[in-house]
Each structure stands twice: as C-alpha cells, then as structure tokens.
Design a protein around this motif. Sequence first.
Motif, PDB file in Angstrom:
ATOM      1  N   ALA B  19       0.849  -1.181   0.000  1.00  0.00           N
ATOM      2  CA  ALA B  19       0.000   0.000   0.000  1.00  0.00           C
ATOM      3  C   ALA B  19       0.887   1.234   0.000  1.00  0.00           C
ATOM      4  CB  ALA B  19      -0.903   0.001   1.227  1.00  0.00           C
ATOM      5  N   VAL B  20       1.979   1.135   0.717  1.00  0.00           N
ATOM      6  CA  VAL B  20       2.932   2.245   0.797  1.00  0.00           C
ATOM      7  C   VAL B  20       4.322   1.663   0.650  1.00  0.00           C
ATOM      8  CG1 VAL B  20       3.884   4.070   2.253  1.00  0.00           C
ATOM      9  CG2 VAL B  20       1.445   3.522   2.401  1.00  0.00           C
ATOM     10  N   SER B  21       5.126   2.246  -0.216  1.00  0.00           N
ATOM     11  CA  SER B  21       6.524   1.833  -0.254  1.00  0.00           C
ATOM     12  C   SER B  21       7.400   3.036  -0.565  1.00  0.00           C
ATOM     13  CB  SER B  21       6.731   0.730  -1.283  1.00  0.00           C
ATOM     14  OG  SER B  21       6.385   1.204  -2.562  1.00  0.00           O
ATOM     15  N   THR B  22       8.533   3.067   0.063  1.00  0.00           N
ATOM     16  CA  THR B  22       9.464   4.166  -0.185  1.00  0.00           C
ATOM     17  C   THR B  22      10.848   3.575  -0.370  1.00  0.00           C
ATOM     18  OG1 THR B  22      10.215   4.558   2.078  1.00  0.00           O
ATOM     19  CG2 THR B  22       8.143   5.587   1.436  1.00  0.00           C
ATOM     20  N   ALA B  23      11.672   4.323  -1.067  1.00  0.00           N
ATOM     21  CA  ALA B  23      13.055   3.892  -1.255  1.00  0.00           C
ATOM     22  C   ALA B  23      13.954   5.114  -1.219  1.00  0.00           C
ATOM     23  CB  ALA B  23      13.203   3.175  -2.581  1.00  0.00           C
TER      24      ALA B  23
END
Lengths: 263, 337
Positions: B19-23
């Motif tokens: 649902a949420v991903s960050t890098a």
Amino acid sequence: MSSLALAVRDASTMLRRNLLHARRYPSLTLNLLLTPVVLLLLFVYIFGDVMSAGIGGGGADRSAYIAYLVPGIALMTIGGTVVGTAVSVSNDMTEGIMARFRTMAIHRGSVLIGHVVGSVLQSVMSVVIVGAVAVAIGFRSTDATALEWLAAFGLLALVALALTWIAVGMGMVSPNAEAAGNNALPLIVLPLISSAFVPVDAMPGWFQPIAEYQPFTPAIETLRGLLLGSEIGHNGWLAIVWCLALSALGYLWSKAVFNRDPK
Amino acid sequence: MPSSVMPTSRIDGRQSPAAVSTAGLRKSYGDKTVLNGIDLHIPAGSVFALLGPNGAGKTTTVHILSTLIAADSGRAQVAGHDVATSPDGVRAAIGVTGQFSAVDGLITGEENMLLMADLHHLSKREARRTTAELLERFDLVEAANKPASSYSGGMKRRLDIAMTLVGDPRIIFLDEPTTGLDPRSRHNMWQIIRELVSDGVTVLLTTQYLQEADELADRIAVLHEGRIAAEGTADELKRLIPGGHVRLRFCDPSTYRCAADAIREVTRDDEALSLQIPSDGSQRELRSILDRLDRAGIEADELTVHTPDLDDVFFALTGSNQPNQPNQPNQPKEAVR
Ligand SMILES: Nc1ncnc2c1ncn2[C@@H]1O[C@H](COP(=O)(O)OP(=O)(O)OP(=O)(O)O)[C@@H](O)[C@H]1O
Ligand SMILES: [Mg+2]
C-alpha cells in the motif's frame, strides 16, 4: 466528473464555507462596514461645509458634496471588506484545516477561489449597504441611465476582484491574522490620498502625482462620470487596466505562495 | 541529483502488494538532515507503526507520503501512485489525520463533517448518513452543533479522525492519533483502528506510546536520526535486545555479598545493593534462582522480573538513557568507547 465541473463544485463548496463563516461571525464584516459609514457621515455632517468649499469653485452645497464623496466611499468599503478577506485567508493558512485540504483529492485552487468569489460578493453587498446609507442622507445620481448604473456596478465588482486577489496574497504571506489585517490596511488608506474627498487640483503640488497616478483615482473618476455625468476621459480604460493588472498580479502571487511547500 | 546509496529494488517486484513503499527517501531543512534514506514497505491491509523520539522525522515522513511536502530525493509510492508525479492519485486513496488539529474551528462539528462529505462529492443523503454515523461512532453527537473551536483537545482529535474517515479512504495516515486522549477514548480509538483494519484498510500510524504500537501494529519501525534503526514485529524487535533479567534487592550489605557469591553470573550494583541476573523470566529459570538462594539460606528483600518490552527496544535503539536501568546490557559498549 470533468475537471471543470470538479473545480466548480469544489470552489462552490469552499464558497459556502466562507459565507457560513461570514454569517456565523458577522461582527468582523460589520466592523469593516463601520469605517466607510462613519467617514461618510463625518465628511458630510462635520467637515462637509469646509470640504465642499474646494469643489466647483466654492459654490457646492451639501448634496453636491455627498455626490462627490460617494464613489470614493464605495471604493473604501471594498477596501475594508478585503481586509477581512486577508484576515480570513491568513486564518486558514495558519490553521491545520489547510493541510487537510491539501491532502484531499479536490481542485487545488478551490480554497482560494472560494475566498475570492466570497470576497467579491461580500464587497458588492457592503457597497449596497453603504450606498443605501448614502441615499438615506441625500445621495442622488444625476442622470445615470440603467446602462451606466450597470457599468458602475461592473467597475465596482472589478475593483473588488483586483483588491481581493491582492488581499489574498497579503493574507497568505502574513504570519498571523493580525499581521494580515495590518498588511492589508493600505487598501483602506489609499483612497484617503486619492480624489475621494477633495479634488487632486486642491492638493499640494508635490503630492498631486501620487494622488493622480494611484489605482483608486481613475476608478473614482470613472464612477463619478457614470453616476454624476462628469468627464471620464482616459480614466475609464485606465481604471480597467489597473484592475486587470492588479488582479493578474495578485493571482500569480497568491498561486506562487500557495504552491510552495507549507511552512 | 545524486542517486541514493540505499538499494532501491524493494519498491518493485515484491510478492505482497504494497500500500505504501518508499526507497531512499531523503529530506533536509537547511543543513539539518531530517530523513536520511528511508525505506518502507507496508503491505496492504496491515497496520504499520512508526516509532521515534521527538524530532526523529515521523511527521516529516507522513507529510511526504501524504503529498504535503516534497522529498529532496528518493521515491515514494502510495496506493500504486508516485507521490511526486501523481499526487492526485495518492490523495484520492488516502485519509490523513495530522499531528495538529485540522478542523475548521469557526463552524460546528457537524458542519465540518458535511464539508468533508461535500469535498468527497457525496450526495446529500449519503453525506447526512455518513456524518450522523461517524459523529455517533466518535461520541460527538452531543457536541455536534457547537463550534469546533469550543471543543476540548480530545474532542477535536476525535472530530479530526472522524473527518478523515469520510469518503472511506483505503489508506490512512494517523500522526499520533491518541496523543491527548483519555484512556477510554484511547481504547475506543484502538478499537476503531482495529475495525478499519478488519475492513482491509491500511494504517500507518506514528506514536509515542510503545504500548500502542505493541497493541495495534503488525510491524513497527523505529526511526532514529533520519534512518530506520530497526524494523519488524513487536516480538522481533524485543528479541533484538537481551533485556530480560531478574533483579534482587537487599537491605543488609552482608546478605547482599553472600548472595553475590552464591549466584555467580550477576551484574552487581554495590551502591543500591541489588543484583541483576540475566533471565527470560520463565518459571524454570526463576525456580533455579530461588533454589540457589534457598540453599545459601538467603532471603532477598525484593525480587522483580523484568521482561524486555518495546520501551527497552526504544531506549536501546535510540540511545537515550532509560531511568532506573543503570546496567542495561547495551550500556557497557558505550563505556568502552
Ligand atoms: N519546516 C521546517 N523547517 C525546518 N526544520 C523543520 C521543519 N519541519 C521539521 N523540521 C525539523 O525536522 C525534524 C523532524 O521533525 P518532525 O516534525 O518530522 O519530527 P517528529 O518525529 O514528528 O517529532 P514529534 O514526535 O515531536 O512530533 C525536527 O528537528 C524539526 O525541527
Ligand atoms: Mg510529529
């Protein structure tokens, strides 16, 4: 929903919110109405005889001076109303609700559009109220046709739009509501140094260019021309150019500030 | 802009839909680096808690994910939309309750709710139904017709969250949702969060209350100095630090010395006359300690069992001093330095 329909719908929701504020808290609006009304009464009943001496070679009577005053007072009324706009925009910007709006899938500019439309509506309403006071104490338009009345209202609305956008920008860059009120004060004061109360010719020579070339003077002269049949000359288009330029400036300014990351 | 040093492969090709991903999310204000490479992966339908001391960057993270501010670099996707290139897609999927009240104080609670309903383009009937239902659920029916500025802090907070739920967002960000709530309202809020999750909503919450993260979150990340210091389930995090021990306290110095001799592998605190024995707190280990004390004929004046909780994890990872714990297992390392 098309993006235009979305914009219209969100903006009218925001407009309803602003009008609700105005209805819930009429004191701010009423306070701002008080200034032009008091000035009108003051100039007519207290200073009237002295002031009118400077008009029309000294022969003007009270009703002629009222007629002379009303256009300037009308602009001042608008100035006062948009100070309220600056304050409420600033309130919005410092309140958390703005952050909420920014994270919602709504038309981005709708908050500002709501303020602008609300402010123009309120300005026109305020002008009507102050105008009614003026009529009550003896203001009569000399020979204005329906078309001229319409043009006069159109011009007032245009001035309201211009001043509103400037006020929105001021409200947005002000750190708090008080500062916004102070920053927007020139919008009430500027008419004082225009031809609103005495003709520019009657002012000191060094001051005349300031009074002559500021945005309020051509608008006031145009209103006089429309309602009282005096010479409009180049003031008509000058007033319109001023309004459009100020609107565009205020719009671009507000938009730039609004699109910055908050805080 | 220099590309991030952190591996960025997490954002793509993971099995569970995120649902949420960050890098490699970074953000600085002036020369103060607030976020220094944040990688998150929050599966749909789960509760993810972001823990961290004041100023750790929790609110900054929420602001970036909710499209309020832009990151300096790195990527973030919410509901499959990139926050930088498709903010409106993100906004359509999320509901946000910020750390600070985001209600319109000049109008009533009910009007605030109806405003939200209008902005979500609900029909009049739908708007009234949702408003009534949420006001009821958040115990605001009585106050519904009072201006929101007259609400108490906790009432404002509840209204705030009620407003967030209008329009049934699938992903919800809650920045310290229960700060300032009384215990009953807090438990209510937890219940509501659990109900949301059972409906399949994804929740990212930040909190100062470790118990809250323990109660609610499927996974917890501890944010410290701009990085994720640790991430995992509450149990995984607790296993990270060997904090469990039994503590014995004595009034009499000679008894204390006897005890220290009788049980060898202890940490001594000669001043407080207390002994700390590493232990997982199990019945078997406790019995062996008691047996040894009995054999030596020693009676401790006080015995406490300390199992590691999230507090220990938090203090260990964020390097703060925990009160009353002078001999925490991770401390000697500090002393050597
Ligand atoms: N607009 C800003 N300008 C400058 N510095 C900022 C700004 N916003 C946040 N910061 C700094 O970024 C850091 C992280 O702030 P943030 O609000 O994200 O912390 P937090 O983890 O939410 O803390 P808290 O638990 O106190 O809410 C702080 O040191 C703060 O001073
Ligand atoms: Mg915060």
